[in-house]
Design a protein around this motif. Structure first.
Motif, PDB file in Angstrom:
ATOM      1  N   MET A   1       0.963  -1.357   0.028  1.00 36.51           N
ATOM      2  CA  MET A   1       0.123   0.026   0.143  1.00 36.51           C
ATOM      3  C   MET A   1       0.912   1.107  -0.011  1.00 36.51           C
ATOM      4  O   MET A   1       1.708   1.247   0.802  1.00 36.51           O
ATOM      5  CB  MET A   1      -0.967   0.025   1.195  1.00 36.51           C
ATOM      6  N   GLY A   2       0.490   2.201  -1.066  1.00 38.94           N
ATOM      7  CA  GLY A   2       1.536   3.313  -1.058  1.00 38.94           C
ATOM      8  C   GLY A   2       1.109   4.582   0.271  1.00 38.94           C
ATOM      9  O   GLY A   2       0.027   4.295   0.823  1.00 38.94           O
ATOM     10  N   ARG A   3       1.915   5.383   0.307  1.00 38.52           N
ATOM     11  CA  ARG A   3       1.874   6.509   1.127  1.00 38.52           C
ATOM     12  C   ARG A   3       0.586   7.312   0.884  1.00 38.52           C
ATOM     13  O   ARG A   3      -0.195   7.627   2.014  1.00 38.52           O
ATOM     14  CB  ARG A   3       2.947   7.381   1.054  1.00 38.52           C
ATOM     15  N   VAL A   4       0.033   7.525  -0.264  1.00 43.14           N
ATOM     16  CA  VAL A   4      -1.304   8.329  -0.350  1.00 43.14           C
ATOM     17  C   VAL A   4      -2.350   7.550   0.154  1.00 43.14           C
ATOM     18  O   VAL A   4      -3.010   8.041   0.813  1.00 43.14           O
ATOM     19  CB  VAL A   4      -1.336   8.691  -1.748  1.00 43.14           C
ATOM     20  N   LEU A  50       5.608   8.600  12.654  1.00 41.61           N
ATOM     21  CA  LEU A  50       4.854   8.081  12.028  1.00 41.61           C
ATOM     22  C   LEU A  50       3.894   7.314  12.961  1.00 41.61           C
ATOM     23  O   LEU A  50       2.833   7.111  13.238  1.00 41.61           O
ATOM     24  CB  LEU A  50       5.031   7.485  10.679  1.00 41.61           C
ATOM     25  N   GLU A  51       4.833   6.409  13.842  1.00 44.78           N
ATOM     26  CA  GLU A  51       4.293   5.583  14.661  1.00 44.78           C
ATOM     27  C   GLU A  51       3.463   6.334  15.872  1.00 44.78           C
ATOM     28  O   GLU A  51       2.371   5.666  16.453  1.00 44.78           O
ATOM     29  CB  GLU A  51       5.297   4.955  15.546  1.00 44.78           C
ATOM     30  N   ALA A  52       3.790   7.687  16.314  1.00 42.59           N
ATOM     31  CA  ALA A  52       3.138   8.403  17.221  1.00 42.59           C
ATOM     32  C   ALA A  52       1.942   8.589  16.745  1.00 42.59           C
ATOM     33  O   ALA A  52       0.646   8.703  17.443  1.00 42.59           O
ATOM     34  CB  ALA A  52       3.934   9.610  17.421  1.00 42.59           C
ATOM     35  N   SER A  62       3.701  -2.531  10.676  1.00 35.32           N
ATOM     36  CA  SER A  62       4.104  -3.787  10.475  1.00 35.32           C
ATOM     37  C   SER A  62       4.306  -3.758   8.886  1.00 35.32           C
ATOM     38  O   SER A  62       4.158  -2.994   8.131  1.00 35.32           O
ATOM     39  CB  SER A  62       2.971  -5.052  10.703  1.00 35.32           C
ATOM     40  N   ILE A  63       5.355  -4.740   8.658  1.00 35.99           N
ATOM     41  CA  ILE A  63       5.556  -5.064   7.249  1.00 35.99           C
ATOM     42  C   ILE A  63       5.439  -6.315   6.718  1.00 35.99           C
ATOM     43  O   ILE A  63       5.290  -7.392   7.739  1.00 35.99           O
ATOM     44  CB  ILE A  63       7.314  -4.698   7.091  1.00 35.99           C
TER      45      ILE A  63
END
Length: 83
Positions: A1-4, A50-52, A62-63
């Motif tokens: 899944m991309g950033r957008v 990003l995690e915050a 997760s990856i």
């Protein structure tokens, strides 16, 4: 899944939680501009930041291995058909 796509998902969840970007900013300590960049797919900062943001929305990072799916013949035909 991309950033957008991720950003749109996160924005939708934030709105579902009835939280504005300013609220998210106050809860995370991140600037509103950072929240905006994450939600528009333009964020290029640290994973910690990003995690915050993910944390307050109830997500975790997760990856997984990328799965390459080849198109079937009908898909290829549709891609190259003359209109």
């Amino acid at each position: 899944m991309g950033r957008v796509k991720i950003g749109k998902l996160l924005a939708a969840k934030r709105k579902e939680l009835k939280m504005g970007q300013k609220d998210a900013s106050e809860r995370t300590g991140l600037d509103v501009s950072v929240i905006s960049k994450i939600e528009t797919g333009k964020f290029r900062g640290s994973i910690r930041i990003l995690e915050a943001y993910l944390e307050i929305l109830g997500f975790e990072l997760s990856i997984q291995p990328k799965v390459h799916v080849l198109p079937d013949f009908d898909d290829i035909e549709e891609l190259f058909k003359d209109d």
